[in-house]
Design a protein around this motif. Sequence first.
Motif, mmCIF file in Angstrom:
data_model
loop_
_atom_site.group_PDB
_atom_site.id
_atom_site.type_symbol
_atom_site.label_atom_id
_atom_site.label_comp_id
_atom_site.label_asym_id
_atom_site.label_seq_id
_atom_site.Cartn_x
_atom_site.Cartn_y
_atom_site.Cartn_z
ATOM 1 N N ARG A 133 -39.172 0.930 32.516
ATOM 2 C CA ARG A 133 -37.744 1.245 32.342
ATOM 3 C C ARG A 133 -37.324 0.788 30.945
ATOM 4 O O ARG A 133 -36.612 -0.192 30.763
ATOM 5 C CB ARG A 133 -36.924 0.550 33.425
ATOM 6 C CG ARG A 133 -37.363 0.919 34.843
ATOM 7 C CD ARG A 133 -36.848 2.270 35.280
ATOM 8 N NE ARG A 133 -37.504 2.742 36.497
ATOM 9 C CZ ARG A 133 -36.989 3.648 37.316
ATOM 10 N NH1 ARG A 133 -35.804 4.167 37.056
ATOM 11 N NH2 ARG A 133 -37.642 4.046 38.379
ATOM 12 N N THR A 134 -37.805 1.502 29.959
ATOM 13 C CA THR A 134 -37.575 1.151 28.562
ATOM 14 C C THR A 134 -36.235 1.693 28.071
ATOM 15 O O THR A 134 -35.538 2.435 28.772
ATOM 16 C CB THR A 134 -38.691 1.744 27.693
ATOM 17 O OG1 THR A 134 -38.646 3.175 27.815
ATOM 18 C CG2 THR A 134 -40.063 1.254 28.150
ATOM 19 N N TYR A 135 -35.895 1.329 26.835
ATOM 20 C CA TYR A 135 -34.695 1.874 26.198
ATOM 21 C C TYR A 135 -34.774 3.401 26.172
ATOM 22 O O TYR A 135 -33.775 4.091 26.452
ATOM 23 C CB TYR A 135 -34.569 1.324 24.775
ATOM 24 C CG TYR A 135 -33.345 1.798 24.018
ATOM 25 C CD1 TYR A 135 -32.187 1.025 23.973
ATOM 26 C CD2 TYR A 135 -33.344 3.015 23.336
ATOM 27 C CE1 TYR A 135 -31.062 1.457 23.279
ATOM 28 C CE2 TYR A 135 -32.223 3.456 22.644
ATOM 29 C CZ TYR A 135 -31.089 2.669 22.614
ATOM 30 O OH TYR A 135 -29.987 3.110 21.931
ATOM 31 N N SER A 171 -32.975 15.417 27.055
ATOM 32 C CA SER A 171 -31.844 14.519 27.277
ATOM 33 C C SER A 171 -31.253 13.995 25.971
ATOM 34 O O SER A 171 -30.154 13.436 25.967
ATOM 35 C CB SER A 171 -32.293 13.322 28.127
ATOM 36 O OG SER A 171 -33.091 12.437 27.347
ATOM 37 N N GLY A 172 -32.006 14.135 24.874
ATOM 38 C CA GLY A 172 -31.593 13.571 23.592
ATOM 39 C C GLY A 172 -32.053 12.141 23.395
ATOM 40 O O GLY A 172 -31.761 11.518 22.367
ATOM 41 N N ALA A 173 -32.816 11.604 24.376
ATOM 42 C CA ALA A 173 -33.209 10.191 24.318
ATOM 43 C C ALA A 173 -34.189 9.904 23.190
ATOM 44 O O ALA A 173 -34.114 8.849 22.555
ATOM 45 C CB ALA A 173 -33.825 9.766 25.650
ATOM 46 N N LEU A 174 -35.118 10.831 22.941
ATOM 47 C CA LEU A 174 -36.089 10.596 21.864
ATOM 48 C C LEU A 174 -35.376 10.542 20.518
ATOM 49 O O LEU A 174 -35.614 9.625 19.715
ATOM 50 C CB LEU A 174 -37.162 11.682 21.864
ATOM 51 C CG LEU A 174 -38.242 11.553 20.783
ATOM 52 C CD1 LEU A 174 -38.966 10.204 20.895
ATOM 53 C CD2 LEU A 174 -39.242 12.703 20.895
ATOM 54 N N ALA A 175 -34.483 11.482 20.283
ATOM 55 C CA ALA A 175 -33.731 11.482 19.025
ATOM 56 C C ALA A 175 -32.845 10.245 18.917
ATOM 57 O O ALA A 175 -32.732 9.635 17.842
ATOM 58 C CB ALA A 175 -32.881 12.750 18.924
ATOM 59 N N ALA A 176 -32.236 9.838 20.025
ATOM 60 C CA ALA A 176 -31.376 8.651 20.020
ATOM 61 C C ALA A 176 -32.184 7.396 19.725
ATOM 62 O O ALA A 176 -31.723 6.492 19.008
ATOM 63 C CB ALA A 176 -30.667 8.512 21.365
ATOM 64 N N THR A 177 -33.393 7.331 20.271
ATOM 65 C CA THR A 177 -34.245 6.172 20.034
ATOM 66 C C THR A 177 -34.676 6.111 18.568
ATOM 67 O O THR A 177 -34.691 5.030 17.962
ATOM 68 C CB THR A 177 -35.479 6.206 20.959
ATOM 69 O OG1 THR A 177 -35.027 6.230 22.321
ATOM 70 C CG2 THR A 177 -36.365 4.999 20.745
ATOM 71 N N GLU A 187 -31.306 2.481 12.545
ATOM 72 C CA GLU A 187 -30.174 1.552 12.423
ATOM 73 C C GLU A 187 -30.653 0.096 12.399
ATOM 74 O O GLU A 187 -30.166 -0.716 11.600
ATOM 75 C CB GLU A 187 -29.224 1.747 13.609
ATOM 76 C CG GLU A 187 -28.487 3.076 13.602
ATOM 77 C CD GLU A 187 -27.834 3.393 14.941
ATOM 78 O OE1 GLU A 187 -27.184 4.453 15.041
ATOM 79 O OE2 GLU A 187 -27.993 2.596 15.902
ATOM 80 N N LEU A 188 -31.599 -0.209 13.265
ATOM 81 C CA LEU A 188 -32.125 -1.575 13.322
ATOM 82 C C LEU A 188 -32.845 -1.938 12.025
ATOM 83 O O LEU A 188 -32.719 -3.058 11.518
ATOM 84 C CB LEU A 188 -33.072 -1.723 14.514
ATOM 85 C CG LEU A 188 -32.400 -1.708 15.889
ATOM 86 C CD1 LEU A 188 -33.441 -1.499 16.990
ATOM 87 C CD2 LEU A 188 -31.629 -3.003 16.144
ATOM 88 N N MET A 189 -33.581 -0.987 11.477
ATOM 89 C CA MET A 189 -34.294 -1.230 10.219
ATOM 90 C C MET A 189 -33.316 -1.485 9.076
ATOM 91 O O MET A 189 -33.533 -2.368 8.238
ATOM 92 C CB MET A 189 -35.182 -0.040 9.886
ATOM 93 C CG MET A 189 -36.483 -0.030 10.658
ATOM 94 S SD MET A 189 -37.581 -1.361 10.129
ATOM 95 C CE MET A 189 -38.046 -0.762 8.498
ATOM 96 N N THR A 190 -32.241 -0.725 9.030
ATOM 97 C CA THR A 190 -31.240 -0.908 7.977
ATOM 98 C C THR A 190 -30.645 -2.307 8.035
ATOM 99 O O THR A 190 -30.540 -3.008 7.018
ATOM 100 C CB THR A 190 -30.130 0.148 8.102
ATOM 101 O OG1 THR A 190 -30.703 1.457 7.931
ATOM 102 C CG2 THR A 190 -29.057 -0.062 7.053
ATOM 103 N N ALA A 191 -30.266 -2.742 9.241
ATOM 104 C CA ALA A 191 -29.696 -4.080 9.412
ATOM 105 C C ALA A 191 -30.715 -5.154 9.074
ATOM 106 O O ALA A 191 -30.392 -6.170 8.433
ATOM 107 C CB ALA A 191 -29.200 -4.250 10.848
ATOM 108 N N SER A 192 -31.944 -4.946 9.481
ATOM 109 C CA SER A 192 -33.001 -5.926 9.253
ATOM 110 C C SER A 192 -33.258 -6.145 7.770
ATOM 111 O O SER A 192 -33.253 -7.285 7.279
ATOM 112 C CB SER A 192 -34.284 -5.439 9.948
ATOM 113 O OG SER A 192 -35.374 -6.267 9.622
ATOM 114 N N LEU A 193 -33.466 -5.075 7.037
ATOM 115 C CA LEU A 193 -33.802 -5.195 5.615
ATOM 116 C C LEU A 193 -32.624 -5.734 4.808
ATOM 117 O O LEU A 193 -32.820 -6.457 3.823
ATOM 118 C CB LEU A 193 -34.273 -3.851 5.079
ATOM 119 C CG LEU A 193 -35.591 -3.342 5.696
ATOM 120 C CD1 LEU A 193 -35.936 -1.966 5.151
ATOM 121 C CD2 LEU A 193 -36.732 -4.321 5.461
#
Length: 355
Positions: free
Chosen positions: A266-268, A309-315, A321-327
């Motif tokens: 049950r992943t993201y 469902s759009g889940a792959l694109a959303a992921t 987004e996470l990479m931008t915040a991280s760097l």
Amino acid sequence: MTSPLEAADLRARVDKALAAFLAEQRSRLTGIDPALVAVAETLEDFVLGGGKRLRPAFAYWGFRGAHGPDSDQLVAAVSALELVQASALIHDDLMDRSDTRRGEPSVHRRFEARHTAAGWRGGAAAFGDSAAVLLGDLALVWSDELLHTSGVAPDDLARARPVFDEMRTEVTVGQYLDVLTQATADTSLDRAGKVARFKSAKYTVERPLLLGAALAGAPAEVSAAYSAFGLPLGEAFQLRDDVLGVFGDPDRTGKPAGDDLREGKRTYLVAAAFAGLDDSGRTELDAGLGDQGLSLDGVTRLRGLIRESGALAATERRIGELMTASLAALDAVAIDEEARDVLHRLADAATRRTV
């Protein structure tokens, strides 16, 4: 350009440290009983037979970023993270009933086959399961031993110990939450995010960075920046892992196609699919998740539902987004510039990988 995992010849040095430590353990075990040769050989094969060495790399460059000096003692200390990883993978394969790891039989399957070939009494599968529990435990015990016999100064080890202990607690309870989430069929994004954070994100990037910072005696602002860099990056790493668990090429991942679907993860990615599907789509996805006998056609159908469902694109957007915040967090702190460059490249390697 040199791979970030090869910078400072780190991968070879980690492998050398692990090989030396495991050779000592082999002598120790065989001195107890010749039957333990199989245990020693299996752990040597498992630990030395593959793996990206990401966790030692993040710990090493976290240390170097805090202007800590290179040494073989440091490399031995951060190599202990690979034994934690070995423990987690051995136990994970057992809990997921996975037949393979990196294209080879998983540890419980190896010992099941050993039992069958020898014609021993009792159930072969139960013997394999028991062996995997014990070998995973042994790898975890050895991780502690390698850290404290690494040759790093006692004061430095004393600073690092709480980080190491917290990391091992987090990954263990994260594994439990993962098992619980499958059992309760929780499809919320909140629960999926928490599992990703504790099962993988913190232990893959943030805690190794903080371990390196602690060994170096880094100032508080460096440790805070490492957390702000490492946690979102670790989440992005896990999201990439989730995508590969459903859409990855078995020839590259070493795992059967759609293995995460058969295991009912049950992943993201899956939680996002449930959020984006209509009732009939959710019903079909729910019915297929956790079906150990799911055919390749069934895998293809569920993959299609997740895409629709759009889940792959959303992921993928979430990874960005996470990479931008991280760097941004990494670039905002004063650390050694060579280390900053390698950490940038490690971040890219961790989130753009295909295995």
